[in-house]
Write an enzyme that holds these catalytic residues in place. Sequence first.
Site, PDB file in Angstrom:
ATOM      1  N   ASP A 142       4.856  -0.819   4.168  1.00 35.31           N
ATOM      2  CA  ASP A 142       4.924  -0.135   5.459  1.00 35.31           C
ATOM      3  C   ASP A 142       6.374   0.030   5.918  1.00 35.31           C
ATOM      4  OD1 ASP A 142       2.128  -0.416   5.528  1.00 35.31           O
ATOM      5  OD2 ASP A 142       2.258  -2.315   6.605  1.00 35.31           O
ATOM      6  N   ARG A 150      -3.822  -4.651  13.604  1.00 35.87           N
ATOM      7  CA  ARG A 150      -2.523  -4.921  12.965  1.00 35.87           C
ATOM      8  C   ARG A 150      -1.421  -5.057  14.004  1.00 35.87           C
ATOM      9  NH1 ARG A 150       0.123  -0.851   8.571  1.00 35.87           N
ATOM     10  NH2 ARG A 150       1.724  -0.515  10.131  1.00 35.87           N
ATOM     11  N   HIS A 155       1.281  -3.418  -0.704  1.00 35.26           N
ATOM     12  CA  HIS A 155      -0.157  -3.667  -0.564  1.00 35.26           C
ATOM     13  C   HIS A 155      -0.917  -2.351  -0.666  1.00 35.26           C
ATOM     14  CE1 HIS A 155       1.409  -2.929   3.497  1.00 35.26           C
ATOM     15  NE2 HIS A 155       0.226  -2.403   3.780  1.00 35.26           N
ATOM     16  N   HIS A 183       1.838   0.821  -1.387  1.00 38.57           N
ATOM     17  CA  HIS A 183       2.974   1.171  -0.519  1.00 38.57           C
ATOM     18  C   HIS A 183       3.490  -0.091   0.162  1.00 38.57           C
ATOM     19  CE1 HIS A 183      -0.359   0.797   2.286  1.00 38.57           C
ATOM     20  NE2 HIS A 183       0.529   0.665   3.263  1.00 38.57           N
TER      21      HIS A 183
HETATM   22  C1  SIN Z   1      -2.367  -1.187   5.770  1.00 41.86           C
HETATM   23  O1  SIN Z   1      -1.760  -1.684   6.710  1.00 41.86           O
HETATM   24  O2  SIN Z   1      -1.812  -0.524   4.910  1.00 41.86           O
HETATM   25  C2  SIN Z   1      -3.864  -1.387   5.681  1.00 41.86           C
HETATM   26  C3  SIN Z   1      -4.239  -2.641   4.995  1.00 41.86           C
HETATM   27  C4  SIN Z   1      -5.710  -2.870   5.042  1.00 41.86           C
HETATM   28  O3  SIN Z   1      -6.412  -2.226   5.834  1.00 41.86           O
HETATM   29  O4  SIN Z   1      -6.204  -3.714   4.298  1.00 41.86           O
END
Ligand code: SIN
Length: 284
Positions: free
Chosen positions: A99, A271, A256, A97
């Site tokens: 974000d 994050r 990612h 996906h």
């Molecule tokens: C995400 O923000 O999609 C998670 C990425 C991760 O935890 O590696």
Amino acid sequence: MAISIEVLPGVGAEILGVDIAGGLASSELETIKQTFSQHGLVFFRNQKISEADHIGLGEVFGDINVNRFFAANPEYPQIAMVSKEPDQIANIGGGWHTDHSYDQEPALGSILVARELPASGGDTWFTSMYKAYDSLSDGLKETLEGLSAVHSAKHVFGPRGEYETTGSASSRIGNAGAAVEMKDPIHPVVISHPLSGRKALYVNAGFTLRFDGWTDEESAPLLAYLYERAIADENITRFKWENGSIAFWDNRATWHFAQNDYQGQRRVMHRVTIEGCALQAAKH
Ligand code: SIN
């Protein structure tokens, strides 16, 4: 040690020779900005950054987006907790996906800092939407450049969405299922990237529902073809986290996914997400 850049074969570049917590010289910041703009993904290793340093790095790139679905860090609301507890089955971002494509103005990108890692596993995979676009035929590129697509978060974060129905109440992800306003935006399928000006494919398996004006059924085969092309081996980088690792990705240039292969262990990531802008269609 002077700053240097190691370009990775799939997507992204590793930035070496900087100490983010120690403060970045304006020339170092310029190099980071240019590398980020060019590759859409940068990695740092062996960093010791505080939560305040993390937020400060994000603010260099724009306003911070406080995530309306994920749990916030109790002391630093600008930091979203991307955590998986030992008894939790689903993880955040466990499928390809990008974000925030469900927002009218999708976030520029996110800076993810490893805070607690499983003994093994929990890698994050990235792929390039520049390479995905470049790999298509001229005919298909032209067709896609005339299209827009509808994106949504409802099936993931909404009531009875993927995250609400996964796991027990105690292991539920963030505010999944909460009554948060969600208007499905329409974005161009091929964008002119706001930083680099390059053409990038902008649909994703996580949040794109259909091409605008097409049915789900009509859209599915072409979307499936694009998704398959997007994750061709040559477009991909698999990032193995270590203590002190940081990944900073651009949502308009990459996808990612977080590998969920460490059941029974904890993984805690912080994050910080940076606000973006409305996306413009690429010109023919
Ligand atoms: C995400 O923000 O999609 C998670 C990425 C991760 O935890 O590696």
